[in-house]
Design a protein around this motif. Structure first.
Motif, PDB file in Angstrom:
ATOM      1  N   ALA A 155       0.816  -1.215   0.000  1.00 18.02           N
ATOM      2  CA  ALA A 155       0.000   0.000   0.000  1.00 18.02           C
ATOM      3  C   ALA A 155       0.847   1.261   0.000  1.00 18.02           C
ATOM      4  O   ALA A 155       0.521   2.251  -0.677  1.00 18.02           O
ATOM      5  N   PHE A 156       1.956   1.258   0.739  1.00 12.63           N
ATOM      6  CA  PHE A 156       2.806   2.444   0.792  1.00 12.63           C
ATOM      7  C   PHE A 156       3.485   2.701  -0.553  1.00 12.63           C
ATOM      8  O   PHE A 156       3.505   3.824  -1.050  1.00 12.63           O
ATOM      9  N   PRO A 166      -9.174   1.538  -7.957  1.00 12.57           N
ATOM     10  CA  PRO A 166      -8.984   1.215  -9.378  1.00 12.57           C
ATOM     11  C   PRO A 166      -7.549   0.780  -9.711  1.00 12.57           C
ATOM     12  O   PRO A 166      -7.344  -0.086 -10.566  1.00 12.57           O
ATOM     13  N   ALA A 167      -6.558   1.358  -9.018  1.00 14.12           N
ATOM     14  CA  ALA A 167      -5.164   0.947  -9.257  1.00 14.12           C
ATOM     15  C   ALA A 167      -4.968  -0.515  -8.862  1.00 14.12           C
ATOM     16  O   ALA A 167      -4.295  -1.279  -9.568  1.00 14.12           O
ATOM     17  N   ILE A 168      -5.574  -0.930  -7.756  1.00 13.50           N
ATOM     18  CA  ILE A 168      -5.495  -2.331  -7.337  1.00 13.50           C
ATOM     19  C   ILE A 168      -6.247  -3.217  -8.334  1.00 13.50           C
ATOM     20  O   ILE A 168      -5.802  -4.313  -8.670  1.00 13.50           O
ATOM     21  N   GLY A 169      -7.362  -2.720  -8.829  1.00 16.61           N
ATOM     22  CA  GLY A 169      -8.114  -3.451  -9.854  1.00 16.61           C
ATOM     23  C   GLY A 169      -7.279  -3.695 -11.100  1.00 16.61           C
ATOM     24  O   GLY A 169      -7.324  -4.782 -11.690  1.00 16.61           O
ATOM     25  N   ARG A 170      -6.495  -2.695 -11.506  1.00 17.87           N
ATOM     26  CA  ARG A 170      -5.625  -2.866 -12.677  1.00 17.87           C
ATOM     27  C   ARG A 170      -4.542  -3.910 -12.407  1.00 17.87           C
ATOM     28  O   ARG A 170      -4.202  -4.707 -13.280  1.00 17.87           O
ATOM     29  N   LEU A 223     -13.051  -1.775  -2.055  1.00 20.81           N
ATOM     30  CA  LEU A 223     -12.469  -2.815  -2.904  1.00 20.81           C
ATOM     31  C   LEU A 223     -13.417  -3.914  -3.390  1.00 20.81           C
ATOM     32  O   LEU A 223     -13.102  -4.570  -4.384  1.00 20.81           O
ATOM     33  N   PRO A 224     -14.560  -4.183  -2.751  1.00 22.21           N
ATOM     34  CA  PRO A 224     -15.376  -5.309  -3.227  1.00 22.21           C
ATOM     35  C   PRO A 224     -15.744  -5.260  -4.702  1.00 22.21           C
ATOM     36  O   PRO A 224     -15.667  -6.276  -5.393  1.00 22.21           O
TER      37      PRO A 224
END
Length: 197
Positions: A65-66, A110-114, A148-149
């Motif tokens: 995350a950081f 959205p960045a995590i989704g990518r 995030l879900p």
């Protein structure tokens, strides 16, 4: 730490966990709380866990995350400004100044989704979120998890959390960063150490 490693490996590599079935109708989000004093051994253990899971054909999507926060700040040319001004501001001012750039719903999720989309393939996947404590006060674990879900769907997610995740009878659960800060109510994740697989 060895016991924890073996327990997490058994849980996460279980087909019921990987399919999301173990969470029932709930989002398959899990929290792995740990003592702040164990931060370094925990970091090493998580890396070993990802390696061992890969040997079992389970793909770990690592989200530091950081590092993600820093990458986004750099991409928006806000990193140097933040370093120059963070000591002059209160936690609240810093969070307010960075809210738009690091908004959990519109930027971080959205960045995590990518990252998840880039990890295509047929092997089972699990998302590991680490280093959330280093993001305080800009990113908060409960706010991130709440956003995030829709991005992660039924892919299991494990947040390694430096602090306490406690069930409060009659009122759900609370996350207390470092075991010292006032807990934030969060009800949608399971304590992975109590998972029944």
């Amino acid at each position: 730490m060895h016991e924890l490693f073996e327990k997490l490996l058994a849980i996460i590599s279980n087909p019921r966990f990987l399919s999301g079935e173990a969470a029932g109708a709930e989002t398959p989000f899990y929290i792995c709380p740990y003592a702040v004093a164990d931060a370094e051994p925990m970091k090493e253990m998580v890396a070993q866990l990802a390696k061992k899971l890969a040997e079992r054909n389970v793909r770990v999507i690592p989200v530091d995350a950081f590092k993600l926060m820093v990458e986004i700040l750099k991409a928006n040319d806000d990193y140097d400004w933040t370093l120059e001004h963070e000591c002059e501001q209160s936690f609240a001012e810093l969070r307010d100044d960075l809210h738009g750039v690091l908004d959990e719903a519109n930027v971080i999720a959205p960045a995590i989704g990518r990252m998840l989309a880039e990890a295509e393939g047929s092997s089972p996947k699990v998302v590991f979120v680490t280093n959330i404590g280093a993001c305080y006060p800009v990113l908060r674990a409960h706010t991130l998890l709440n956003n995030l879900p829709s991005v992660v769907g039924r892919t299991p997610l494990v947040l390694f959390f430096p602090g306490e995740y406690r069930q409060i009878p009659g009122s759900g659960a609370t996350l207390s960063l470092f075991g010292k800060l006032q807990g934030d109510g969060y009800y949608r994740a399971f304590n992975i150490l109590e998972a029944q697989i």
